[in-house]
Write an enzyme that holds these catalytic residues in place. Structure first.
Site, mmCIF file in Angstrom:
data_model
loop_
_atom_site.group_PDB
_atom_site.id
_atom_site.type_symbol
_atom_site.label_atom_id
_atom_site.label_comp_id
_atom_site.label_asym_id
_atom_site.label_seq_id
_atom_site.Cartn_x
_atom_site.Cartn_y
_atom_site.Cartn_z
ATOM 1 N N ASP A 1 19.224 2.486 -28.614
ATOM 2 C CA ASP A 1 19.423 1.154 -28.030
ATOM 3 C C ASP A 1 19.615 1.241 -26.343
ATOM 4 O O ASP A 1 20.802 2.309 -26.340
ATOM 5 C CB ASP A 1 19.917 0.370 -28.819
ATOM 6 C CG ASP A 1 19.743 -1.173 -28.457
ATOM 7 O OD1 ASP A 1 18.991 -1.841 -29.408
ATOM 8 O OD2 ASP A 1 20.254 -1.798 -27.549
ATOM 9 N N ASP B 1 17.306 4.247 -22.742
ATOM 10 C CA ASP B 1 16.599 3.359 -22.079
ATOM 11 C C ASP B 1 15.002 3.848 -22.082
ATOM 12 O O ASP B 1 14.651 4.909 -21.580
ATOM 13 C CB ASP B 1 17.052 3.471 -20.452
ATOM 14 C CG ASP B 1 16.117 2.491 -19.523
ATOM 15 O OD1 ASP B 1 15.112 1.855 -19.949
ATOM 16 O OD2 ASP B 1 16.727 2.677 -18.293
ATOM 17 N N VAL B 2 14.146 3.221 -22.688
ATOM 18 C CA VAL B 2 12.811 3.692 -23.035
ATOM 19 C C VAL B 2 12.055 3.520 -21.970
ATOM 20 O O VAL B 2 10.891 4.044 -21.582
ATOM 21 C CB VAL B 2 12.070 2.601 -23.879
ATOM 22 C CG1 VAL B 2 12.760 2.738 -25.382
ATOM 23 C CG2 VAL B 2 12.080 1.310 -23.795
ATOM 24 N N ASN C 1 10.247 -0.175 -31.801
ATOM 25 C CA ASN C 1 10.554 -1.588 -31.934
ATOM 26 C C ASN C 1 11.061 -2.013 -30.706
ATOM 27 O O ASN C 1 10.952 -3.359 -30.566
ATOM 28 C CB ASN C 1 11.540 -1.897 -33.120
ATOM 29 C CG ASN C 1 12.131 -3.206 -32.987
ATOM 30 O OD1 ASN C 1 11.189 -4.051 -33.397
ATOM 31 N ND2 ASN C 1 13.339 -3.526 -32.474
ATOM 32 N N TYR D 1 2.953 -11.108 -22.347
ATOM 33 C CA TYR D 1 3.485 -10.625 -23.212
ATOM 34 C C TYR D 1 2.383 -10.337 -24.251
ATOM 35 O O TYR D 1 2.190 -9.301 -24.805
ATOM 36 C CB TYR D 1 4.331 -11.716 -24.032
ATOM 37 C CG TYR D 1 4.927 -11.268 -25.445
ATOM 38 C CD1 TYR D 1 6.132 -10.413 -25.643
ATOM 39 C CD2 TYR D 1 4.442 -11.699 -26.733
ATOM 40 C CE1 TYR D 1 6.523 -10.065 -26.722
ATOM 41 C CE2 TYR D 1 5.057 -11.364 -28.161
ATOM 42 C CZ TYR D 1 6.108 -10.676 -28.023
ATOM 43 O OH TYR D 1 6.494 -9.755 -29.213
ATOM 44 N N LYS E 1 0.925 -6.800 -25.985
ATOM 45 C CA LYS E 1 1.122 -6.460 -27.531
ATOM 46 C C LYS E 1 -0.429 -6.068 -27.786
ATOM 47 O O LYS E 1 -0.601 -5.314 -28.712
ATOM 48 C CB LYS E 1 1.508 -7.514 -28.226
ATOM 49 C CG LYS E 1 3.258 -7.959 -28.195
ATOM 50 C CD LYS E 1 3.866 -6.736 -28.522
ATOM 51 C CE LYS E 1 5.310 -6.766 -28.597
ATOM 52 N NZ LYS E 1 6.085 -5.662 -29.070
ATOM 53 N N ALA F 1 9.439 -14.801 -35.084
ATOM 54 C CA ALA F 1 10.416 -14.331 -35.660
ATOM 55 C C ALA F 1 11.845 -14.992 -35.277
ATOM 56 O O ALA F 1 11.937 -15.234 -34.099
ATOM 57 C CB ALA F 1 10.618 -12.904 -35.787
ATOM 58 N N THR G 1 15.026 -14.603 -34.371
ATOM 59 C CA THR G 1 15.614 -13.437 -33.942
ATOM 60 C C THR G 1 16.571 -13.677 -32.542
ATOM 61 O O THR G 1 16.547 -15.032 -32.199
ATOM 62 C CB THR G 1 14.762 -12.273 -33.270
ATOM 63 O OG1 THR G 1 14.001 -12.759 -32.252
ATOM 64 C CG2 THR G 1 14.061 -11.703 -34.366
#
Length: 263
Positions: A45, A65-66, A92, A157, A161, A190, A192
């Site tokens: 994360d 850091d992706v 994720n 977005y 996806k 969701a 979240t």
């Protein structure tokens, strides 16, 4: 004969898992569930310190850091070094975006695609050498109903996806003969922390939440735990013949067409 008091083995005993974006929301629910089912789990994360204190003992926090290839490779190497192996990768980590096609500039398009799409590429690329060594390799990507249903004010977005869905299918084809299964989950809206932040910026948060609930045929938001259960299934030996699949966890949002009211 007396009944044995030995509990049955947990389905993920002996397996090692990495969950990106695992310090909150769907990622945290997934990491917790995988650990409860017997896996050793590393949480990658951007802010691993956000991992709740009660989870610090069961989950291994690693900063990652992706959007940075060096960070990803370093984090995956650290996680594998401490877990001893890598069998399950849950991609994720992701960010949201609002607006029509005219509302986001090029920089925002690049930022969202870099996290949501290329982030999966970087993490999977770094993990593949160890996944190839496993006798039970599974990759699960967090996609979205936005990949398969047109949602208003979500064009960026949705595009990201949609790419995740196509990426999942292509990766599944590339790696099936290496014994690596690749699937994705497509959650509806969701409940979240991201949704909480989104609602907090609305003029009428209660009305906006009611509208989001009503958009799903079940009349409520999907829970992070429900999405985690789907991810855990796809990651488990129970899904050994499942690859190249998108599993909807959306309260019927994609597939059902209900008449207005109770009819």
């Amino acid at each position: 004969m007396p009944h044995s008091t030995t509990p049955p083995p947990l389905e993920l005993d002996g397996l090692a898992a990495v969950v990106t974006g695992g310090a909150s929301g769907i990622g945290l629910a997934t990491a917790r569930l995988l650990a409860r089912r017997g896996a050793r789990v590393a949480v990658l994360d951007l802010d691993p310190d956000a991992l709740p204190a009660p989870d610090q003992g069961a989950l291994l926090p690693v900063r990652c850091d992706v959007t940075d290839d060096t960070s990803v490779r370093t984090a995956v190497a650290e996680a594998v070094g401490r877990l001893g192996a890598l069998d399950i990768l849950v991609n994720n980590a992701g960010i949201g975006a609002q607006g029509t096609v005219t509302d986001n500039d090029d920089a925002e398009w690049h930022r969202v695609l870099d996290v949501n799409v290329v982030g999966i590429v970087r993490t999977t690329r770094a993990a593949l050498p160890r996944l190839r060594e496993s006798r039970h390799s599974a990759v699960v990507n967090t996609c979205s109903v936005a990949a398969t249903a047109g949602l208003p004010q979500r064009v960026l977005y949705s595009a990201s996806k949609g790419a995740v869905l196509s990426l999942t299918l292509a990766m599944a084809a590339d790696h099936v003969r290496e014994g690596i299964r690749v699937n994705c989950v497509n959650p509806g809206t969701a409940d979240t922390p991201w949704i909480d932040r989104l609602l907090s910026r609305a003029d009428d948060p209660a009305a906006e939440r009611t509208a989001l609930n009503a958009r799903q045929p079940t009349g409520r938001l999907v829970s992070a735990e429900e999405v985690a259960a789907a991810i855990a299934y796809l990651a488990s030996p129970a899904a050994a013949s499942v690859t190249g699949t998108a599993l909807a966890v959306d309260g019927g949002m994609q597939g059902l067409r209900l008449r207005p009211g109770n009819g």
